[in-house]
Design a protein around this motif. Structure first.
Motif, short mmCIF file in Angstrom:
data_model
loop_
_atom_site.label_atom_id
_atom_site.label_comp_id
_atom_site.label_asym_id
_atom_site.label_seq_id
_atom_site.Cartn_x
_atom_site.Cartn_y
_atom_site.Cartn_z
N GLU A 1 14.93 27.50 10.99
CA GLU A 1 14.73 28.33 10.30
C GLU A 1 15.02 29.35 9.82
O GLU A 1 16.35 30.11 8.91
CB GLU A 1 14.19 27.60 8.88
N LEU A 2 14.38 30.37 10.31
CA LEU A 2 14.09 31.24 10.52
C LEU A 2 16.20 32.39 11.23
O LEU A 2 16.67 32.88 10.92
CB LEU A 2 13.78 32.19 11.72
N ASN A 3 15.85 31.53 12.41
CA ASN A 3 17.49 31.50 12.46
C ASN A 3 18.91 31.72 12.43
O ASN A 3 19.69 32.40 11.58
CB ASN A 3 17.81 30.88 14.12
N LEU A 4 18.45 30.75 11.65
CA LEU A 4 19.64 30.26 10.63
C LEU A 4 19.64 31.51 8.99
O LEU A 4 20.56 31.86 8.42
CB LEU A 4 19.47 29.17 9.90
N MET A 5 18.48 32.20 8.89
CA MET A 5 18.01 32.46 7.32
C MET A 5 18.90 34.68 7.95
O MET A 5 19.22 34.61 7.50
CB MET A 5 17.06 33.32 6.83
N VAL A 6 19.26 34.58 9.52
CA VAL A 6 19.30 35.66 9.80
C VAL A 6 20.43 35.66 9.50
O VAL A 6 21.68 37.03 9.35
CB VAL A 6 18.54 35.63 11.03
N ILE B 1 10.17 41.65 23.15
CA ILE B 1 10.24 40.73 23.02
C ILE B 1 12.55 40.31 23.07
O ILE B 1 11.85 40.01 23.63
CB ILE B 1 9.41 39.50 22.14
N ARG B 2 12.09 40.93 21.66
CA ARG B 2 14.10 41.18 21.58
C ARG B 2 14.78 41.74 22.48
O ARG B 2 15.85 41.20 23.37
CB ARG B 2 13.92 42.20 20.48
N LEU B 3 14.41 42.49 22.58
CA LEU B 3 14.61 43.56 24.22
C LEU B 3 14.76 42.59 25.40
O LEU B 3 15.73 42.74 26.38
CB LEU B 3 14.07 44.93 24.31
N LEU B 4 13.64 42.03 25.67
CA LEU B 4 13.60 40.98 26.94
C LEU B 4 14.76 39.95 27.01
O LEU B 4 15.19 39.00 27.69
CB LEU B 4 12.67 40.82 27.15
N SER B 5 14.56 39.29 26.29
CA SER B 5 14.83 38.26 25.81
C SER B 5 15.68 37.93 24.27
O SER B 5 16.23 35.86 24.49
CB SER B 5 14.18 36.76 25.43
N GLY B 6 15.92 38.57 23.60
CA GLY B 6 17.33 38.42 22.47
C GLY B 6 16.03 37.93 21.28
O GLY B 6 15.02 37.39 21.13
N PRO B 7 17.32 37.90 20.28
CA PRO B 7 16.87 37.52 18.95
C PRO B 7 16.80 36.31 18.74
O PRO B 7 16.30 35.62 16.68
CB PRO B 7 17.54 38.09 17.62
N ASP B 8 15.99 35.24 19.73
CA ASP B 8 16.20 34.13 19.21
C ASP B 8 14.76 33.27 18.67
O ASP B 8 14.25 33.71 19.33
CB ASP B 8 16.94 32.67 20.54
N HIS B 9 14.22 33.25 17.40
CA HIS B 9 13.53 32.72 17.34
C HIS B 9 12.60 31.50 18.07
O HIS B 9 11.24 32.20 17.54
CB HIS B 9 13.43 32.91 15.39
N ARG B 10 13.73 31.06 18.15
CA ARG B 10 12.25 29.72 18.63
C ARG B 10 11.74 30.05 19.62
O ARG B 10 11.28 29.40 20.25
CB ARG B 10 13.55 28.53 19.43
N THR B 11 12.02 31.14 20.68
CA THR B 11 11.45 31.79 21.79
C THR B 11 10.59 32.88 21.14
O THR B 11 9.51 33.49 21.65
CB THR B 11 12.66 32.76 23.09
N LEU B 12 10.99 34.07 20.31
CA LEU B 12 10.71 34.64 19.51
C LEU B 12 9.34 34.55 19.27
O LEU B 12 8.31 35.88 19.44
CB LEU B 12 11.42 36.02 18.47
N LEU B 13 9.27 33.46 18.47
CA LEU B 13 7.69 33.73 17.97
C LEU B 13 6.81 33.04 18.70
O LEU B 13 5.66 33.84 18.96
CB LEU B 13 7.40 32.38 16.82
N PRO B 14 6.91 32.16 19.75
CA PRO B 14 5.92 31.83 20.73
C PRO B 14 5.55 32.76 21.99
O PRO B 14 4.41 33.42 22.39
CB PRO B 14 6.07 30.43 21.39
#
Length: 342
Positions: free
Chosen positions: A220-225, A274-287
């Motif tokens: 949902e956060l990915n879509l809200m962005v 984490i964004r700098l390392l792996s990108g903005p995908d919240h499915r990865t960013l949050l955990p």
């Protein structure tokens, strides 16, 4: 960029290393083999590695609860920051923006000044959590209009509530005795020095459940962005998601602050790294933020404990020394990317 498959093992290794350093280093040294032997001894196994009763007592009674609490607080603050940054679509957002930290500080200081904290070990965390929750509810009530939450109004209300809570904390501080002042200063600057197993068990369900539920909102956060209208067209109830994540961020931060005091910048620094390392995908960013926040706060606590032995630095001071310059760099980078603020 680091792939998701490599990111989590990397963060896990960093967290394990931070745990081993924290349980082993300090005024009483405990080697890795001795740590394993003490833990095995607690399970009734004898590995034949000698260790002293003092080492066992320090590990079980002081360092392990401190490490567990530090991991919970750091991971919780980081995932709360990542969620709020996704909601506001702003990398400069962090848990303090909704007033929970300053509200918790006011509740804790009130408990200290009025002598309520003397009634038991959970009295101070209870009042801190209640203060943070009340501040968050106030911010949300003022920001809600016509069945919707206005993001700009929420941020401005958060600033106002932070100012009022800070003024209240300052007023109560002037009323405190000398003994109370020392407790207030140490608490408002943040510390894991009072970590106990009951404190860990108190905060675990709030932070654990909050982090788990927040991490499930990645899609949902990915879509809200993409924008609120676009997300709604794709089937996301943006108001419901925003309310849920604000509530979870308040729950996590309030619980964390109630046992550790105010510790800033973890919720700002970790998600951006984490964004700098792996990108903005919240499915990865949050955990991933949970693991990164736990590791970062444990390393900061190690510095707080060992840099000025036998004294101890306030943990909030250490994180501010790291987070302050990082925030200035992030501010400059954001301004440069967007060509100014206007």
């Amino acid at each position: 960029m680091i792939a998701r498959a490599a990111l989590f093992p990397l963060l896990t290794v960093a967290l394990v290393a931070a745990v081993l350093l924290n349980v082993g280093l300090g005024a009483v040294g405990i080697g890795p083999l001795e740590v394993v032997a003490i833990l095995a001894g607690g399970a009734g196994l004898d590995l034949g590695v000698p260790y002293t009763e003092q080492q066992a007592a320090v590990l079980w009674g002081i360092r392990l609860p401190r490490v567990a609490l530090g991991a919970l607080v750091g991971g919780g603050l980081a995932v709360a920051g990542a969620a709020l940054q996704g909601i506001f679509r702003n990398p400069l957002a962090e848990p303090g923006i909704i007033g929970v930290s300053s509200g918790a500080a006011l509740g804790a200081v009130a408990a200290i000044v009025f002598g309520i904290a003397a009634f038991g070990g959970l009295a101070l965390p209870f009042f801190a959590f209640g203060g943070g929750l009340l501040a968050t509810l106030t911010v949300y009530a003022f920001a809600r209009h016509g069945g919707r939450t206005e993001v700009v109004t929420l941020i401005l209300t958060g600033i106002a509530v932070n100012a009022v809570a800070g003024a209240g904390t300052g007023l109560l501080t002037t009323m405190a005795t000398d003994a109370q002042l020392r407790n207030i200063v140490f608490w408002t600057l943040g510390s894991l020095g009072g970590a106990t197993w009951p404190a860990v068990l108190t905060v675990l369900p709030f932070v654990g459940a909050g982090a788990f539920l927040a991490a499930r909102r990645g899609r949902e956060l990915n879509l809200m962005v993409l924008g609120e209208s676009e997300a709604q067209h794709l089937g996301v109830s943006t108001e419901r998601v925003r309310l849920a994540l604000i509530a979870l961020a308040a729950l996590i931060t309030g619980a964390a602050v109630s046992v550790s005091g105010i510790i800033g910048f973890v919720g700002l620094v970790v998600p951006h790294l984490i964004r700098l390392l792996s990108g903005p995908d919240h499915r990865t960013l949050l955990p991933a933020s949970v693991l990164g926040g736990a590791a970062l706060l444990l390393l900061a606590d190690l510095a707080a404990r060992t840099l000025v032995i036998p004294a101890e630095l306030p943990l909030g001071v250490v994180t501010a020394f790291v987070g302050g310059p990082f925030f200035l760099w992030l501010l400059h980078r954001t301004r440069k990317q967007h060509g100014g603020w206007g």
